[in-house]
Every structure is written in structure tokens, then in C-alpha cells.
Scaffold this motif. Structure first.
Motif, PDB file in Angstrom:
ATOM      1  N   ASP A 208     -37.045  25.585   7.441  1.00  0.00           N
ATOM      2  CA  ASP A 208     -36.757  24.748   8.610  1.00  0.00           C
ATOM      3  C   ASP A 208     -37.482  23.406   8.540  1.00  0.00           C
ATOM      4  O   ASP A 208     -37.076  22.431   9.175  1.00  0.00           O
ATOM      5  N   LYS A 209     -38.571  23.359   7.750  1.00  0.00           N
ATOM      6  CA  LYS A 209     -39.333  22.117   7.618  1.00  0.00           C
ATOM      7  C   LYS A 209     -38.868  21.279   6.428  1.00  0.00           C
ATOM      8  O   LYS A 209     -39.351  20.160   6.225  1.00  0.00           O
ATOM      9  N   LEU A 210     -37.952  21.832   5.648  1.00  0.00           N
ATOM     10  CA  LEU A 210     -37.503  21.155   4.431  1.00  0.00           C
ATOM     11  C   LEU A 210     -36.838  19.822   4.751  1.00  0.00           C
ATOM     12  O   LEU A 210     -37.060  18.827   4.058  1.00  0.00           O
ATOM     13  N   ASP A 211     -36.024  19.787   5.784  1.00  0.00           N
ATOM     14  CA  ASP A 211     -35.340  18.544   6.152  1.00  0.00           C
ATOM     15  C   ASP A 211     -36.327  17.452   6.520  1.00  0.00           C
ATOM     16  O   ASP A 211     -36.117  16.269   6.212  1.00  0.00           O
ATOM     17  N   ASP A 212     -37.428  17.830   7.167  1.00  0.00           N
ATOM     18  CA  ASP A 212     -38.442  16.832   7.544  1.00  0.00           C
ATOM     19  C   ASP A 212     -39.082  16.230   6.292  1.00  0.00           C
ATOM     20  O   ASP A 212     -39.348  15.018   6.241  1.00  0.00           O
ATOM     21  N   VAL A 213     -39.346  17.085   5.289  1.00  0.00           N
ATOM     22  CA  VAL A 213     -39.932  16.604   4.038  1.00  0.00           C
ATOM     23  C   VAL A 213     -38.957  15.667   3.333  1.00  0.00           C
ATOM     24  O   VAL A 213     -39.339  14.594   2.842  1.00  0.00           O
ATOM     25  N   LYS A 214     -37.681  16.051   3.278  1.00  0.00           N
ATOM     26  CA  LYS A 214     -36.658  15.216   2.648  1.00  0.00           C
ATOM     27  C   LYS A 214     -36.584  13.845   3.326  1.00  0.00           C
ATOM     28  O   LYS A 214     -36.536  12.809   2.661  1.00  0.00           O
ATOM     29  N   LYS A 215     -36.581  13.851   4.639  1.00  0.00           N
ATOM     30  CA  LYS A 215     -36.473  12.593   5.386  1.00  0.00           C
ATOM     31  C   LYS A 215     -37.653  11.685   5.085  1.00  0.00           C
ATOM     32  O   LYS A 215     -37.493  10.462   4.901  1.00  0.00           O
ATOM     33  N   ALA A 216     -38.863  12.276   5.048  1.00  0.00           N
ATOM     34  CA  ALA A 216     -40.052  11.474   4.786  1.00  0.00           C
ATOM     35  C   ALA A 216     -40.018  10.866   3.390  1.00  0.00           C
ATOM     36  O   ALA A 216     -40.360   9.694   3.194  1.00  0.00           O
ATOM     37  N   VAL A 232     -30.605   5.398  -0.604  1.00  0.00           N
ATOM     38  CA  VAL A 232     -30.438   6.793  -1.010  1.00  0.00           C
ATOM     39  C   VAL A 232     -30.268   7.653   0.229  1.00  0.00           C
ATOM     40  O   VAL A 232     -31.085   7.581   1.163  1.00  0.00           O
ATOM     41  N   THR A 233     -29.211   8.449   0.254  1.00  0.00           N
ATOM     42  CA  THR A 233     -28.964   9.330   1.390  1.00  0.00           C
ATOM     43  C   THR A 233     -29.022  10.803   1.008  1.00  0.00           C
ATOM     44  O   THR A 233     -29.156  11.661   1.866  1.00  0.00           O
ATOM     45  N   ASP A 234     -28.900  11.098  -0.283  1.00  0.00           N
ATOM     46  CA  ASP A 234     -28.895  12.488  -0.752  1.00  0.00           C
ATOM     47  C   ASP A 234     -29.788  12.604  -1.987  1.00  0.00           C
ATOM     48  O   ASP A 234     -29.389  12.230  -3.086  1.00  0.00           O
ATOM     49  N   ALA A 235     -31.001  13.108  -1.801  1.00  0.00           N
ATOM     50  CA  ALA A 235     -31.958  13.202  -2.909  1.00  0.00           C
ATOM     51  C   ALA A 235     -31.460  14.134  -4.010  1.00  0.00           C
ATOM     52  O   ALA A 235     -31.719  13.911  -5.192  1.00  0.00           O
ATOM     53  N   GLU A 236     -30.737  15.167  -3.637  1.00  0.00           N
ATOM     54  CA  GLU A 236     -30.295  16.158  -4.623  1.00  0.00           C
ATOM     55  C   GLU A 236     -29.314  15.571  -5.615  1.00  0.00           C
ATOM     56  O   GLU A 236     -29.413  15.802  -6.828  1.00  0.00           O
ATOM     57  N   SER A 237     -28.350  14.785  -5.133  1.00  0.00           N
ATOM     58  CA  SER A 237     -27.297  14.284  -6.015  1.00  0.00           C
ATOM     59  C   SER A 237     -27.581  12.893  -6.578  1.00  0.00           C
ATOM     60  O   SER A 237     -27.261  12.614  -7.732  1.00  0.00           O
ATOM     61  N   GLN A 238     -28.217  12.033  -5.807  1.00  0.00           N
ATOM     62  CA  GLN A 238     -28.340  10.629  -6.211  1.00  0.00           C
ATOM     63  C   GLN A 238     -29.438  10.388  -7.256  1.00  0.00           C
ATOM     64  O   GLN A 238     -29.498   9.318  -7.840  1.00  0.00           O
ATOM     65  N   PHE A 239     -30.296  11.373  -7.480  1.00  0.00           N
ATOM     66  CA  PHE A 239     -31.312  11.235  -8.518  1.00  0.00           C
ATOM     67  C   PHE A 239     -30.920  11.954  -9.803  1.00  0.00           C
ATOM     68  O   PHE A 239     -31.631  11.879 -10.799  1.00  0.00           O
ATOM     69  N   ALA A 240     -29.787  12.665  -9.789  1.00  0.00           N
ATOM     70  CA  ALA A 240     -29.403  13.510 -10.925  1.00  0.00           C
ATOM     71  C   ALA A 240     -29.120  12.723 -12.192  1.00  0.00           C
ATOM     72  O   ALA A 240     -29.314  13.235 -13.302  1.00  0.00           O
ATOM     73  N   ASP A 241     -28.652  11.471 -12.061  1.00  0.00           N
ATOM     74  CA  ASP A 241     -28.327  10.691 -13.261  1.00  0.00           C
ATOM     75  C   ASP A 241     -29.496   9.826 -13.730  1.00  0.00           C
ATOM     76  O   ASP A 241     -29.397   9.126 -14.732  1.00  0.00           O
ATOM     77  N   THR A 305     -37.440  20.663  -7.963  1.00  0.00           N
ATOM     78  CA  THR A 305     -38.007  19.800  -8.999  1.00  0.00           C
ATOM     79  C   THR A 305     -37.910  18.332  -8.600  1.00  0.00           C
ATOM     80  O   THR A 305     -38.856  17.563  -8.756  1.00  0.00           O
ATOM     81  N   THR A 306     -36.759  17.940  -8.077  1.00  0.00           N
ATOM     82  CA  THR A 306     -36.558  16.544  -7.675  1.00  0.00           C
ATOM     83  C   THR A 306     -37.548  16.138  -6.584  1.00  0.00           C
ATOM     84  O   THR A 306     -38.177  15.073  -6.659  1.00  0.00           O
ATOM     85  N   LEU A 307     -37.713  16.990  -5.590  1.00  0.00           N
ATOM     86  CA  LEU A 307     -38.637  16.664  -4.503  1.00  0.00           C
ATOM     87  C   LEU A 307     -40.085  16.624  -4.982  1.00  0.00           C
ATOM     88  O   LEU A 307     -40.876  15.787  -4.530  1.00  0.00           O
ATOM     89  N   LYS A 308     -40.434  17.506  -5.918  1.00  0.00           N
ATOM     90  CA  LYS A 308     -41.807  17.511  -6.445  1.00  0.00           C
ATOM     91  C   LYS A 308     -42.111  16.211  -7.194  1.00  0.00           C
ATOM     92  O   LYS A 308     -43.212  15.654  -7.090  1.00  0.00           O
TER      93      LYS A 308
END
Length: 322
Positions: A208-216, A232-241, A305-308
Motif C-alpha cells: 500500500d506504500k509502494l505508490d507513495d515511494v514511486k511518486k516520490a 516520466v509517468t511510468d517508472a516500470e516501462s519508461q526506464f526499460a530501454d 530493481t528499477t526502483l532500487k
């Protein structure tokens, strides 16, 4: 004329994971340990440890493993090992003689491993085909994961890096890329995993706190790439390349990346991997990363991995003035 890496691989050898160009289908990508890395003493030590562990565990079954990739590919030893370690009862034949039955059995076993270890398919660094084709790298990753789950006290050698060759067949022919991959974690990371544990805890027990971390983290990212007119609006997809990651690093480190060094508009997984490998190398050289990163995890959109990686950048530059 074949590329140099294929010419090197075409020499007579007893190495089981040496690729043959005809084994790679159109659009397919394969990864192998470079033969020059196979004599790495730490890699040999790891193989001996895993073989001794299997042989000790299965001593009563009179199983003797002399080669990881040669003796585990058909699933028979893995079947015995999982039954012994996890008391898993699998609905497969003990002995499968035909290739079709062997691959089916192996598939059932690997599916059970994934379920037991709670591993998503995109996080698995092995497959039925790679294990069945006697790929050493995949076999090592599989055994390390099993050992880490069932016998975490096994003294696996730390910080084992190997050079890998990534080969892809495109419409223009074969393409290759070399990269360094960390098979086992560094001792420092094993002893001090506060950041890793925090993210594991977040993903496992506090989603439930994951979204807050992503936003920050995205707010931090956009604060800097916004200077380039990007968002950047989507960390999962926009950093993949790797493109946004490289541009972010350039902004934070205060230098310009030559466009010849990376693909601004990557059109294949190979080009994406090149970008991410470059970003990881820059972050490692700059002392930003304090844990090993497999570039393929980011390309495959592994959110943790991306968030780390983003958090490492955030930790270093969060106080930077705009």
C-alpha cells in the motif's frame, strides 16, 4: 566472414555451453558464459561447492554429479533434490527416456520450483530450453536460487563476475554484445542489506506504500529530466530501454553523453540492453550503486530493481539545489 566471437567459439572444445550459430533462430537472443571466463577460479569453486552439496544431499540415493550442466539437464537429479530438500511430490516419471518426456518432466519441475520459491517468470534467469540445452549459466542461477531457499547457510562464494556473450539473430544477421554479469552477491551486500531488505519488506508486506515511494522517486526524476523537456509517468516501462536512465545520470553528474555511445531510439532488446549496461557501468564506476544489478532485470521491467537503482540516485542527489 563470421564475427570474431563465433570464430572463437567454432574452435574444437569440450565446453558444453558453446553456441552454434545455427542454434539461434530469427529474432531469438541467447546468452552464454564467454569461454575465457570458465577458468575463473571462483567460478570453478562455485561449481565444486554446488556439486558437493548435491552429492552430499543425495548420498543415500547414490546420486553422483560430476558436471552440473551434463547431469542436471534432464530433470532426474533435480527431481531427487527437490524431493529431498522440500519433500515435494511431483507427478512425473522418475525416469524419462525420450527427449519429449524429459522436457515435459523438466518443465513440471521448474514450474514447481517457481511456485515454491514464489518467483515470477520474468525474474527467473533460466528456462526449460536453457537447462535442457545444458547451459551452464542458467543451471548455476537455478541451483543458487534453490540453495538460497532451502539451505541459506551454504557458503556460496561471493562476488563472482563472469563475462557473458549475448547473441541475437536479426534480419541483418547475427549481432553480439559482451557484458559482465554478477552471479553471486558481494560479501558487503550479504552483510549489509538494509536498503535491499527495506525494498523487499515494502514489496512483500507494505504494497500500500509502494505508490507513495514511486511518486516520490518520479518527482525527483522529473525535477531533473524536466530540464530537457521530458517527463516520466511510468517508472516500470519508461526506464526499460535505458534512455531516461542515461539522460538522468547525465543531468545529475553534470556531463553530456555522446549520442554515439548509446541508442537514443533503441529498436531492439539488444540495443536496450546496451543502454542499460552502460548506465549500470556509469553508476558502478561513480560509486552510486552499492549492490549488483543485472541490466536484463531493468530491460524486463522488474519494478523492484528499477526502483532500487533510482533510490540510489535519489540518496546521493536528493539535496542538490535546482
Amino acid at each position: 566472414m563470421e564475427p570474431d566471437f563465433l570464430a572463437a567459439f567454432s574452435q574444437p572444445s569440450t565446453l558444453t555451453q558453446v553456441p552454434h550459430k545455427n542454434d539461434i533462430a530469427q529474432g531469438e537472443k541467447k546468452k552464454f558464459i564467454n569461454p575465457t571466463s570458465l577458468k575463473n577460479p571462483k567460478l570453478e569453486e562455485l561449481q565444486m561447492l554446488l556439486m558437493d552439496w548435491i552429492n552430499t544431499t543425495l548420498k543415500q540415493e547414490h546420486v553422483v554429479v560430476k558436471s552440473l550442466e551434463e547431469d542436471l539437464f534432464d530433470g532426474l537429479v533435480l527431481h531427487h533434490l527437490l524431493e529431498k530438500l522440500g519433500s515435494l511430490k511431483l507427478d512425473v516419471e522418475k525416469i524419462a527416456l525420450t527427449e519429449k518426456k524429459q522436457k515435459h518432466k523438466l518443465g513440471v519441475i521448474l514450474e514447481a520450483v517457481a511456485q515454491y520459491l514464489q518467483l515470477e517468470e520474468k525474474l527467473q534467469k533460466w528456462s526449460v530450453d536453457s537447462i535442457f540445452q545444458k547451459d551452464l549459466l542458467s543451471t548455476l542461477y537455478l541451483l543458487i536460487a534453490i540453495a538460497k531457499h532451502f539451505q541459506p547457510d551454504l557458503p556460496v562464494p561471493s562476488n563472482i563476475n563472469v563475462e557473458v556473450v549475448i547473441i541475437e539473430r536479426t534480419s541483418k544477421g547475427l549481432r553480439s554484445e559482451n557484458a559482465v554479469e554478477c552471479i553471486t552477491e558481494s560479501r558487503e551486500n550479504l552483510e549489509d542489506q538494509s536498503q535491499t531488505d527495506a525494498f523487499d519488506e515494502l514489496f512483500t508486506h507494505a504494497p500500500d506504500k509502494l505508490d507513495d515511494v514511486k511518486k516520490a522517486l518520479l518527482q525527483f526524476v522529473n525535477k531533473h529530466v524536466g530540464k530537457l523537456g521530458l517527463n516520466v509517468t511510468d517508472a516500470e516501462s519508461q526506464f526499460a530501454d535505458g534512455v531516461f536512465l542515461l539522460l538522468l545520470i547525465g543531468q545529475l553528474e553534470g556531463y553530456f553523453l555522446n549520442l554515439r555511445e548509446f541508442f537514443l531510439n533503441p529498436s531492439s532488446a539488444m540495443e536496450m540492453l546496451h543502454n542499460v549496461n552502460l548506465a549500470v557501468a556509469l553508476l558502478t564506476d561513480g560509486g552510486v550503486l552499492d549492490f549488483p544489478v543485472n541490466a536484463e532485470d531493468i530491460v524486463n521491467r522488474d519494478m523492484k530493481t528499477t526502483l532500487k537503482v533510482l533510490y540510489c540516485l535519489y540518496s546521493k542527489y536528493k539535496t542538490r539545489e535546482m
